[in-house]
Enzyme design. Structure first.
Site, PDB file in Angstrom:
ATOM      1  N   ASN A 102      17.414 -18.287  51.544  1.00  0.00           N
ATOM      2  CA  ASN A 102      17.506 -16.925  51.001  1.00  0.00           C
ATOM      3  C   ASN A 102      16.487 -16.597  49.902  1.00  0.00           C
ATOM      4  O   ASN A 102      15.812 -15.554  49.988  1.00  0.00           O
ATOM      5  CB  ASN A 102      18.935 -16.641  50.514  1.00  0.00           C
ATOM      6  CG  ASN A 102      19.951 -16.734  51.644  1.00  0.00           C
ATOM      7  OD1 ASN A 102      19.630 -17.179  52.735  1.00  0.00           O
ATOM      8  ND2 ASN A 102      21.173 -16.312  51.394  1.00  0.00           N
ATOM      9  N   GLY A 107      37.388  -8.407  52.819  1.00  0.00           N
ATOM     10  CA  GLY A 107      38.781  -8.091  52.440  1.00  0.00           C
ATOM     11  C   GLY A 107      39.398  -7.130  53.442  1.00  0.00           C
ATOM     12  O   GLY A 107      40.546  -7.302  53.879  1.00  0.00           O
ATOM     13  N   LYS A 165      26.808 -25.146  52.866  1.00  0.00           N
ATOM     14  CA  LYS A 165      26.433 -23.737  53.009  1.00  0.00           C
ATOM     15  C   LYS A 165      25.542 -23.316  51.828  1.00  0.00           C
ATOM     16  O   LYS A 165      24.562 -22.586  52.000  1.00  0.00           O
ATOM     17  CB  LYS A 165      27.718 -22.893  53.090  1.00  0.00           C
ATOM     18  CG  LYS A 165      27.509 -21.391  53.173  1.00  0.00           C
ATOM     19  CD  LYS A 165      27.525 -20.910  54.605  1.00  0.00           C
ATOM     20  CE  LYS A 165      27.074 -19.480  54.818  1.00  0.00           C
ATOM     21  NZ  LYS A 165      27.696 -18.483  53.995  1.00  0.00           N
TER      22      LYS A 165
HETATM   23  P1  NAD Z   1      31.903  -6.483  49.335  1.00  0.00           P
HETATM   24  O1  NAD Z   1      30.973  -6.095  48.220  1.00  0.00           O
HETATM   25  O2  NAD Z   1      31.794  -5.778  50.630  1.00  0.00           O
HETATM   26  O3  NAD Z   1      33.422  -6.324  48.845  1.00  0.00           O
HETATM   27  C1  NAD Z   1      33.857  -6.706  47.580  1.00  0.00           C
HETATM   28  C2  NAD Z   1      34.892  -5.683  47.133  1.00  0.00           C
HETATM   29  O4  NAD Z   1      35.511  -6.140  45.932  1.00  0.00           O
HETATM   30  C3  NAD Z   1      34.283  -4.315  46.809  1.00  0.00           C
HETATM   31  O5  NAD Z   1      35.011  -3.320  47.509  1.00  0.00           O
HETATM   32  C4  NAD Z   1      34.501  -4.157  45.307  1.00  0.00           C
HETATM   33  O6  NAD Z   1      34.713  -2.823  44.893  1.00  0.00           O
HETATM   34  C5  NAD Z   1      35.767  -4.997  45.137  1.00  0.00           C
HETATM   35  N1  NAD Z   1      36.015  -5.401  43.753  1.00  0.00           N
HETATM   36  C6  NAD Z   1      35.149  -5.934  42.848  1.00  0.00           C
HETATM   37  N2  NAD Z   1      35.791  -6.137  41.684  1.00  0.00           N
HETATM   38  C7  NAD Z   1      37.077  -5.724  41.849  1.00  0.00           C
HETATM   39  C8  NAD Z   1      38.213  -5.661  41.000  1.00  0.00           C
HETATM   40  N3  NAD Z   1      38.162  -6.055  39.717  1.00  0.00           N
HETATM   41  N4  NAD Z   1      39.383  -5.183  41.515  1.00  0.00           N
HETATM   42  C9  NAD Z   1      39.455  -4.771  42.799  1.00  0.00           C
HETATM   43  N5  NAD Z   1      38.403  -4.785  43.653  1.00  0.00           N
HETATM   44  C10 NAD Z   1      37.232  -5.261  43.173  1.00  0.00           C
HETATM   45  O7  NAD Z   1      31.744  -8.048  49.499  1.00  0.00           O
HETATM   46  P2  NAD Z   1      31.907  -8.922  50.832  1.00  0.00           P
HETATM   47  O8  NAD Z   1      30.701  -8.751  51.675  1.00  0.00           O
HETATM   48  O9  NAD Z   1      33.245  -8.681  51.443  1.00  0.00           O
HETATM   49  O10 NAD Z   1      31.809 -10.390  50.226  1.00  0.00           O
HETATM   50  C11 NAD Z   1      32.899 -11.036  49.570  1.00  0.00           C
HETATM   51  C12 NAD Z   1      32.515 -12.519  49.469  1.00  0.00           C
HETATM   52  O11 NAD Z   1      32.461 -13.053  50.800  1.00  0.00           O
HETATM   53  C13 NAD Z   1      31.120 -12.744  48.883  1.00  0.00           C
HETATM   54  O12 NAD Z   1      31.104 -13.892  48.077  1.00  0.00           O
HETATM   55  C14 NAD Z   1      30.231 -12.937  50.107  1.00  0.00           C
HETATM   56  O13 NAD Z   1      29.077 -13.718  49.859  1.00  0.00           O
HETATM   57  C15 NAD Z   1      31.199 -13.664  51.036  1.00  0.00           C
HETATM   58  N6  NAD Z   1      30.858 -13.501  52.469  1.00  0.00           N
HETATM   59  C16 NAD Z   1      30.675 -12.265  53.000  1.00  0.00           C
HETATM   60  C17 NAD Z   1      30.377 -12.150  54.363  1.00  0.00           C
HETATM   61  C18 NAD Z   1      30.176 -10.792  55.018  1.00  0.00           C
HETATM   62  O14 NAD Z   1      29.815 -10.754  56.205  1.00  0.00           O
HETATM   63  N7  NAD Z   1      30.387  -9.689  54.346  1.00  0.00           N
HETATM   64  C19 NAD Z   1      30.284 -13.307  55.154  1.00  0.00           C
HETATM   65  C20 NAD Z   1      30.499 -14.557  54.575  1.00  0.00           C
HETATM   66  C21 NAD Z   1      30.793 -14.643  53.215  1.00  0.00           C
HETATM   67  O1  KPL Z   2      23.996 -17.297  55.482  1.00  0.00           O
HETATM   68  C1  KPL Z   2      22.860 -16.860  55.560  1.00  0.00           C
HETATM   69  C2  KPL Z   2      22.548 -15.696  54.681  1.00  0.00           C
HETATM   70  O2  KPL Z   2      21.670 -14.894  55.027  1.00  0.00           O
HETATM   71  O3  KPL Z   2      23.210 -15.583  53.640  1.00  0.00           O
HETATM   72  C3  KPL Z   2      21.843 -17.529  56.426  1.00  0.00           C
HETATM   73  C4  KPL Z   2      21.610 -16.735  57.689  1.00  0.00           C
HETATM   74  C5  KPL Z   2      22.332 -18.927  56.822  1.00  0.00           C
HETATM   75  C6  KPL Z   2      20.552 -17.713  55.711  1.00  0.00           C
HETATM   76  O4  KPL Z   2      20.722 -18.512  54.596  1.00  0.00           O
END
Ligand code: NAD
Ligand code: KPL
Length: 303
Positions: free
Chosen positions: A190, A12, A182
């Protein structure tokens, strides 16, 4: 048109900072008054990109603010997404757009079913970001964002705004195939890294176990009408394991840090969908049970 961003965590904040840097109107929606006060105290969001920190004083508000919402990026974890949207539901205008950034499947469908007046766009992201501290985010890995609407193949007019903001993006009407692929990759890798307490590369010594899971996952993808997502699944899983051999999987990182995992939207969703299709996938089912036991033994939620 204002971009409201619900969830100022890793992704975000990454999206908010890039949009704000490009001059787009952005407002963060923070969970409660304590979080809003902490945000104001921090003086905005800080993003580290290419080794440089930049702080951006992006406007922030509470879910109960008055302004209507026409475009909302939901950037919470899958298990928080529906409740987070519910907290701003009375502000959603008819025909508003919700961009759902969640990994796995299930949370997007729950939101789309509960708010049929919104256009729900599903996003699958391979970008990487992590939180250095509260409201401080590091852009850790370049990648791609695929965006699509399972109900309507027409791309929204504002895609260019995202591209101008440096957010890599590809519109795809086949977004469900992307998300299923994915999900299958994540299910094959995982949970085993958690159960065997190893880095991704540790699974090279457990090739047979991985391949047997890929076989069941491919059958699931075919059963749900995503045969294309099943193509060469095992080959890609092995390629990803090799390419990320030194990494800890995201689930392994969550477990190590004592954080809730998104299991219900990955393996849990796979097992529930198989049951809905009366498809027997004993290895996936056993993996789900072992993983839940392992999470429970560590005092972590199993949903
Ligand atoms: P994160 O935990 O860093 O951020 C989520 C945020 O949402 C937190 O700040 C939390 O406080 C907030 N939140 C939760 N409930 C809330 C509410 N009711 N009102 C307001 N804020 C609220 O999570 P992230 O790593 O950014 O992941 C978000 C999604 O993206 C996940 O599904 C994750 O699997 C996916 N994702 C993340 C990455 C990455 O690199 N971080 C990469 C690919 C996909
Ligand atoms: O997306 C991944 C994760 O760690 O969540 C990879 C690296 C593809 C392993 O599933």
């Amino acid at each position: 048109m204002t971009w409201h961003i619900l969830g100022a965590g890793s992704l975000g904040s990454l999206w908010a900072c890039r949009l704000a840097q490009a001059g787009a109107p952005v407002r963060l929606i923070l969970r409660d008054a304590a979080r809003l006060a902490a945000y104001r105290q921090a003086g905005g969001l800080a993003l580290q990109q290419d080794g440089h920190w930049q702080r951006l004083a992006i406007a922030a508000e509470l879910p109960g603010a008055e302004a209507p919402i026409t475009r909302l990026l939901v950037a919470c974890k899958a298990y928080d997404a529906e409740a987070a949207v519910a907290s701003v539901a009375r502000r959603l205008v008819a025909g508003c757009e919700l961009l759902l950034l969640q990994n796995g499947l299930g949370s997007q469908q729950a939101i789309a079913a509960r708010w049929p007046q919104a256009r729900c766009l599903f996003v699958s992201s391979t970008e990487g970001a992590y939180r250095h501290a509260d409201f401080q985010v590091v852009f850790a890995g370049r990648g791609q964002n695929w965006l699509g609407d399972p109900q309507d193949p027409t791309p929204p007019a504002w895609l260019a705004t995202l591209e101008q903001a440096g957010i890599p993006l590809q519109w795809t009407p086949a977004i469900l195939a992307r998300l299923w692929r994915k999900l299958a990759l994540n299910c094959a890798i995982n949970p085993l890294t958690v159960l065997h307490d190893c880095r991704n590369g540790g699974l090279l010594a457990r090739r047979d176990e991985v391949l047997a899971l890929c076989d069941e996952l491919a059958r699931l993808l075919q059963a749900v009408g995503q045969a294309q997502a099943a193509d060469d699944l095992a080959d890609e899983v092995l390629r990803v394991i090799e390419a990320t051999a030194a990494n800890l999987s995201s689930m392994q990182q969550d477990v190590a840090a004592g954080r809730r995992t998104e299991i219900a939207y990955l393996l849990g969703h796979a097992c529930r969908t198989a049951a809905d299709h009366a498809l027997a996938l004993p290895r996936l089912q056993a993996l789900d049970e072992r993983l839940r036991q392992c999470l429970a033994a560590r005092g972590l939620p199993t949903d």
